[in-house]
Design a protein around this motif. Structure first.
Motif, PDB file in Angstrom:
ATOM      1  N   GLY A 176      35.165  45.784  43.005  1.00  0.00           N
ATOM      2  CA  GLY A 176      34.465  45.964  43.376  1.00  0.00           C
ATOM      3  C   GLY A 176      33.300  44.283  43.504  1.00  0.00           C
ATOM      4  N   ARG A 177      33.835  43.738  43.328  1.00  0.00           N
ATOM      5  CA  ARG A 177      33.369  42.105  43.508  1.00  0.00           C
ATOM      6  C   ARG A 177      33.696  41.575  44.713  1.00  0.00           C
ATOM      7  N   GLY A 178      34.230  41.971  45.563  1.00  0.00           N
ATOM      8  CA  GLY A 178      34.206  42.169  46.694  1.00  0.00           C
ATOM      9  C   GLY A 178      35.550  40.833  47.253  1.00  0.00           C
ATOM     10  N   ILE A 179      36.648  40.233  45.970  1.00  0.00           N
ATOM     11  CA  ILE A 179      37.480  40.279  46.755  1.00  0.00           C
ATOM     12  C   ILE A 179      38.482  39.936  47.141  1.00  0.00           C
ATOM     13  N   GLY A 180      38.591  41.641  47.338  1.00  0.00           N
ATOM     14  CA  GLY A 180      39.373  42.350  48.458  1.00  0.00           C
ATOM     15  C   GLY A 180      39.186  41.830  49.864  1.00  0.00           C
ATOM     16  N   ALA A 181      37.968  41.918  49.366  1.00  0.00           N
ATOM     17  CA  ALA A 181      37.169  41.447  51.408  1.00  0.00           C
ATOM     18  C   ALA A 181      37.315  39.850  51.622  1.00  0.00           C
ATOM     19  N   VAL A 182      36.634  39.242  50.294  1.00  0.00           N
ATOM     20  CA  VAL A 182      37.427  37.684  50.777  1.00  0.00           C
ATOM     21  C   VAL A 182      39.500  37.461  51.477  1.00  0.00           C
ATOM     22  N   LEU A 185      40.996  34.636  41.060  1.00  0.00           N
ATOM     23  CA  LEU A 185      39.727  34.330  40.836  1.00  0.00           C
ATOM     24  C   LEU A 185      39.895  33.211  39.783  1.00  0.00           C
ATOM     25  N   GLY A 186      39.101  31.864  40.620  1.00  0.00           N
ATOM     26  CA  GLY A 186      38.639  31.038  38.923  1.00  0.00           C
ATOM     27  C   GLY A 186      40.556  30.197  38.576  1.00  0.00           C
ATOM     28  N   GLY A 187      41.396  30.651  39.286  1.00  0.00           N
ATOM     29  CA  GLY A 187      42.674  30.271  38.925  1.00  0.00           C
ATOM     30  C   GLY A 187      43.649  31.624  38.341  1.00  0.00           C
ATOM     31  N   ARG A 188      42.856  32.475  37.951  1.00  0.00           N
ATOM     32  CA  ARG A 188      44.125  33.547  37.708  1.00  0.00           C
ATOM     33  C   ARG A 188      44.811  34.643  38.484  1.00  0.00           C
ATOM     34  N   PRO A 189      45.515  34.951  38.537  1.00  0.00           N
ATOM     35  CA  PRO A 189      45.926  36.186  39.377  1.00  0.00           C
ATOM     36  C   PRO A 189      45.103  37.301  39.420  1.00  0.00           C
ATOM     37  N   CYS A 190      44.509  37.402  40.485  1.00  0.00           N
ATOM     38  CA  CYS A 190      44.023  38.878  39.842  1.00  0.00           C
ATOM     39  C   CYS A 190      44.173  39.988  41.393  1.00  0.00           C
ATOM     40  N   GLY A 191      44.917  39.947  41.762  1.00  0.00           N
ATOM     41  CA  GLY A 191      45.497  40.537  43.304  1.00  0.00           C
ATOM     42  C   GLY A 191      46.455  40.277  43.957  1.00  0.00           C
ATOM     43  N   CYS A 192      46.934  40.801  45.202  1.00  0.00           N
ATOM     44  CA  CYS A 192      47.896  40.061  46.378  1.00  0.00           C
ATOM     45  C   CYS A 192      47.497  41.301  47.642  1.00  0.00           C
ATOM     46  N   VAL A 193      47.778  40.604  48.267  1.00  0.00           N
ATOM     47  CA  VAL A 193      47.977  41.112  50.109  1.00  0.00           C
ATOM     48  C   VAL A 193      49.225  40.171  50.799  1.00  0.00           C
ATOM     49  N   ALA A 194      49.856  40.954  51.089  1.00  0.00           N
ATOM     50  CA  ALA A 194      51.189  40.422  51.934  1.00  0.00           C
ATOM     51  C   ALA A 194      50.932  41.603  53.947  1.00  0.00           C
ATOM     52  N   VAL A 195      51.382  40.009  54.073  1.00  0.00           N
ATOM     53  CA  VAL A 195      51.434  40.928  55.993  1.00  0.00           C
ATOM     54  C   VAL A 195      52.678  40.847  56.458  1.00  0.00           C
ATOM     55  N   MET A 201      33.001  32.252  40.928  1.00  0.00           N
ATOM     56  CA  MET A 201      33.977  31.932  40.660  1.00  0.00           C
ATOM     57  C   MET A 201      34.593  31.939  42.532  1.00  0.00           C
ATOM     58  N   THR A 202      35.712  30.679  42.820  1.00  0.00           N
ATOM     59  CA  THR A 202      36.683  30.455  43.730  1.00  0.00           C
ATOM     60  C   THR A 202      37.765  31.565  43.936  1.00  0.00           C
ATOM     61  N   THR A 203      37.443  32.499  45.231  1.00  0.00           N
ATOM     62  CA  THR A 203      38.766  33.460  45.651  1.00  0.00           C
ATOM     63  C   THR A 203      39.936  32.291  46.410  1.00  0.00           C
ATOM     64  N   THR A 204      41.246  32.502  45.807  1.00  0.00           N
ATOM     65  CA  THR A 204      42.089  31.347  46.416  1.00  0.00           C
ATOM     66  C   THR A 204      42.801  32.700  46.917  1.00  0.00           C
ATOM     67  N   LEU A 205      43.960  32.024  47.755  1.00  0.00           N
ATOM     68  CA  LEU A 205      45.403  32.535  47.796  1.00  0.00           C
ATOM     69  C   LEU A 205      46.442  31.548  48.162  1.00  0.00           C
ATOM     70  N   ARG A 206      47.398  32.013  46.643  1.00  0.00           N
ATOM     71  CA  ARG A 206      49.013  31.510  47.674  1.00  0.00           C
ATOM     72  C   ARG A 206      50.395  32.174  47.556  1.00  0.00           C
ATOM     73  N   PRO A 207      51.013  31.590  48.122  1.00  0.00           N
ATOM     74  CA  PRO A 207      52.463  32.469  48.626  1.00  0.00           C
ATOM     75  C   PRO A 207      52.582  32.332  46.991  1.00  0.00           C
ATOM     76  N   ALA A 208      53.424  33.707  47.449  1.00  0.00           N
ATOM     77  CA  ALA A 208      54.004  34.011  45.497  1.00  0.00           C
ATOM     78  C   ALA A 208      55.992  33.830  45.665  1.00  0.00           C
ATOM     79  N   THR A 209      55.349  33.730  44.385  1.00  0.00           N
ATOM     80  CA  THR A 209      56.919  33.081  43.892  1.00  0.00           C
ATOM     81  C   THR A 209      57.834  33.897  43.404  1.00  0.00           C
ATOM     82  N   ARG A 210      59.046  34.094  42.883  1.00  0.00           N
ATOM     83  CA  ARG A 210      60.424  34.234  41.882  1.00  0.00           C
ATOM     84  C   ARG A 210      59.111  34.664  40.601  1.00  0.00           C
ATOM     85  N   SER A 211      58.572  33.875  40.468  1.00  0.00           N
ATOM     86  CA  SER A 211      58.079  34.101  39.306  1.00  0.00           C
ATOM     87  C   SER A 211      56.563  35.146  38.721  1.00  0.00           C
ATOM     88  N   ASP A 212      55.999  35.760  40.186  1.00  0.00           N
ATOM     89  CA  ASP A 212      55.284  36.496  40.195  1.00  0.00           C
ATOM     90  C   ASP A 212      55.586  38.462  40.806  1.00  0.00           C
TER      91      ASP A 212
END
Length: 142
Positions: free
Chosen positions: A84-90, A54-64, A1-12
């Motif tokens: 433990g799946r490498g998502i944070g590293a990606v 991950l595959g279009g489902r939220p599994c985490g967040c990053v903020a900088v 599955m593909t890991t992607t990042l998208r901007p957080a919205t108020r609904s998040d």
């Protein structure tokens, strides 16, 4: 599955606060003896926040946040069910590569009760400073 990042919205916002508690509560209680949410869903500042999917489902967040001389990773939370799946590293590599393209190092801090040192060291960060509450790490421009 593909890991992607998208901007957080108020609904998040509620998801982000629940994720923060799931990832940080035990470390905060170990350090300070109690857990206190950082904000409310209504007032959480979403600047710099991205939802990791991950595959279009939220599994985490990053903020900088961007400083004149570095990028600072404010948050990197991966839902415990996805750790433990490498998502944070990606996600981290995606952000550090942007900083590197701007010629800036990346910095972050970790609570001393959080065992994330191994992860950040593996990702090229070095310990820069330590206080009773936090360990500060940096990664030079590659």
């Amino acid at each position: 599955m593909t890991t992607t990042l998208r901007p957080a919205t108020r609904s998040d916002a509620l998801y982000l606060l629940k994720l923060e508690e799931a990832c940080m509560r035990a470390y905060a209680e170990a350090l300070w003896g109690a857990w206190r949410p950082s904000d409310t869903a209504e007032t959480l500042d979403l600047s710099g926040h991205e939802i990791i999917e991950l595959g279009g489902r939220p599994c985490g967040c990053v903020a900088v946040s961007w400083q004149p001389d570095h990028m600072f990773v404010e948050k990197l939370y991966i839902d415990p069910a996805y750790q433990g799946r490498g998502i944070g590293a990606v996600a981290l590599k995606a952000k550090t590569s942007i900083a590197a393209k701007k010629g800036l190092p990346t910095k972050l801090s970790v609570l001393t009760t959080n065992p994330a040192d191994r992860f950040y060291t593996r990702e090229g960060f070095t310990l820069e400073a330590k206080t009773p509450e936090r360990r500060r790490f940096s990664k030079p421009v590659e």
